[in-house]
Write an enzyme that holds these catalytic residues in place. Structure first.
Site, PDB file in Angstrom:
ATOM      1  N   THR A 221      10.471  -9.398   1.911  1.00 21.48           N
ATOM      2  CA  THR A 221      10.147  -8.323   1.084  1.00 21.48           C
ATOM      3  C   THR A 221       9.615  -9.009  -0.308  1.00 21.48           C
ATOM      4  O   THR A 221       8.542  -8.505  -0.747  1.00 21.48           O
ATOM      5  CB  THR A 221      11.648  -7.579   0.875  1.00 21.48           C
ATOM      6  OG1 THR A 221      11.906  -6.885   2.160  1.00 21.48           O
ATOM      7  CG2 THR A 221      11.122  -6.570  -0.144  1.00 21.48           C
ATOM      8  N   SER A 222      10.276 -10.074  -0.707  1.00 17.87           N
ATOM      9  CA  SER A 222       9.775 -10.367  -2.126  1.00 17.87           C
ATOM     10  C   SER A 222       8.514 -11.128  -2.244  1.00 17.87           C
ATOM     11  O   SER A 222       7.686 -10.910  -3.044  1.00 17.87           O
ATOM     12  CB  SER A 222      11.128 -11.384  -2.844  1.00 17.87           C
ATOM     13  OG  SER A 222      11.031 -12.347  -1.938  1.00 17.87           O
TER      14      SER A 222
ATOM     15  N   GLY B  53      13.322  -8.453   6.280  1.00 18.01           N
ATOM     16  CA  GLY B  53      14.108  -9.707   5.619  1.00 18.01           C
ATOM     17  C   GLY B  53      14.075  -9.543   4.119  1.00 18.01           C
ATOM     18  O   GLY B  53      12.914  -8.915   3.553  1.00 18.01           O
ATOM     19  N   CYS B  54      15.050 -10.222   3.706  1.00 17.96           N
ATOM     20  CA  CYS B  54      15.074 -10.184   2.084  1.00 17.96           C
ATOM     21  C   CYS B  54      14.014 -11.093   1.535  1.00 17.96           C
ATOM     22  O   CYS B  54      12.980 -10.740   0.606  1.00 17.96           O
ATOM     23  CB  CYS B  54      16.469 -10.655   1.490  1.00 17.96           C
ATOM     24  SG  CYS B  54      16.985 -12.103   2.305  1.00 17.96           S
ATOM     25  N   TYR B  55      13.871 -12.386   2.060  1.00 17.29           N
ATOM     26  CA  TYR B  55      12.767 -13.307   1.414  1.00 17.29           C
ATOM     27  C   TYR B  55      11.453 -12.582   1.808  1.00 17.29           C
ATOM     28  O   TYR B  55      10.403 -12.706   0.747  1.00 17.29           O
ATOM     29  CB  TYR B  55      12.805 -14.681   2.068  1.00 17.29           C
ATOM     30  CG  TYR B  55      13.804 -15.652   1.574  1.00 17.29           C
ATOM     31  CD1 TYR B  55      14.052 -15.853   0.280  1.00 17.29           C
ATOM     32  CD2 TYR B  55      14.717 -16.345   2.525  1.00 17.29           C
ATOM     33  CE1 TYR B  55      14.754 -16.811  -0.188  1.00 17.29           C
ATOM     34  CE2 TYR B  55      15.600 -17.047   1.957  1.00 17.29           C
ATOM     35  CZ  TYR B  55      15.930 -17.589   0.763  1.00 17.29           C
ATOM     36  OH  TYR B  55      16.576 -18.455   0.165  1.00 17.29           O
TER      37      TYR B  55
END
Length: 347
Positions: A154-155, A150-152
């Protein structure tokens, strides 16, 4: 011969970003695409920015016909929809990259807790690999099913990985404040993404129960080799793209800024899409927009004794479609940067 690519669920933002990036990939060719809402029409009807770049009619989906002649299929579908298709692809020997959530959480009971439904193919969970190349590159190279993060997550995971893997910080009291552009919510209009509501606004949402928490805690616990609990608060901000995560942690030993810099440089020395920043050049979403980079700055706050990690990505690229292509490159033995050597769009 080029890798022959199919995309199921091409209509959304991640599907469109896959197309945009793959059109410039020297060793891959998009052969087939499909979605429920645009079947029978040219794909540029839903992605008009690509007119003149591609001429491809979305197929009426019939799985056997669709899969014929493909080497890899990207699934850009909501959770619950990917798993049954991934099973058929797996059985037919076609590699799968799932941009949805169905294979990210390895425990079927945990998946049921966070997504409030039973996993339809739990037997495939051990066969899938979590697709974070900076951590699992070797495993990805052998995988038949890759669960694109997911995007969150990953960061956040990339921001914390060096600290947890090297036992620099406490597993407790990890506080994460993440802010995302509206495209992270997808194309479907909701009350909070409606323009008059999000414009000139900033809001927190799904505090304490965001579905990405399970995925984040799973991966952080694996890095730490012990359970990790987080306080994660996502925010929606009135811009199209980008995620900035600010992460607050407590060191368990004496540490200096020099120690942190050296730790991150060593951990990410062979990771082409990690760019390390410093206190005078803290990560900004504008610097990564349109690119597959993750910009990270670990900062030691001498006054409080805390470490603050800042991490920025484009949620549609490194947080979704770009990372998916990075995974494809690794699965097929290509240079992981192939088709992704793009700087951020600035200003």
């Amino acid at each position: 011969m080029k890798i022959r690519v199919g995309i199921i669920g091409v209509t959304g933002y991640t599907g469109g970003e896959l197309l945009r990036l793959l059109l410039n990939h020297p060793q891959a060719e998009v052969k087939k695409v499909t979605s429920r809402s645009n079947a029978g029409n040219d794909v540029t009807q839903v992605h008009p920015n690509l007119k003149g770049q591609i001429c491809l009619v979305e197929e009426q989906f019939q799985i056997d016909a669709f899969l014929e002649g493909l080497d890899v299929v990207f699934l850009a579908l909501p959770h619950e929809k990917s798993a049954p298709l991934a099973k058929e692809l797996y059985q037919k020997g076609i590699k799968v990259i799932d941009l949805g959530a169905d294979f990210r959480i390895k425990d079927s009971e945990a998946y049921e807790y966070w997504y409030e439904l039973k996993h339809s193919c739990p037997e495939l969970l051990p066969e899938s690999v979590y697709g974070l190349p900076e951590i699992y590159k070797d495993e990805i190279s052998k995988a038949k099913i890759v669960a694109n993060p997911g995007c969150y997550p990953t960061s956040i995971i990339l921001g914390l990985a060096p600290l947890l893997a090297n036992e620099v910080i406490s597993n407790e009291n990890i506080i994460i404040d993440s802010k995302s552009g509206v495209s992270g919510a997808g194309k479907t209009l909701t009350d909070i993404t409606h323009f008059p509501n999000i414009n000139e606004n900033l809001l927190a949402y799904k505090v304490g129960n965001h579905r990405h928490i399970g995925e984040i805690e799973q991966e952080l616990s694996l890095l730490s080799k012990s359970p990790v609990l987080i306080n994660f608060t996502p925010h929606l901000i009135p811009m199209n793209r980008g995620i900035l995560s600010s992460i607050y942690v407590t060191p368990i030993a004496n540490v200096t800024q020099k120690d942190l810099d050296e730790l991150y440089q060593e951990f990410y020395k062979n990771c082409p899409f990690i760019r390390l920043r410093d206190k005078d050049n803290l990560p900004q979403t504008k610097w990564v927009q349109g690119s597959n980079y993750c910009d990270i700055a670990p900062i030691f706050d001498e006054r409080t004794g805390k470490i603050i990690v800042f991490s920025a990505i484009d949620n549609l690229v490194k947080g979704a479609s770009g990372q998916a292509i990075q995974n494809m490159n690794i699965m097929f033995g290509l240079d992981e940067t192939s088709g992704l050597k793009l700087g951020g769009i600035y200003p």
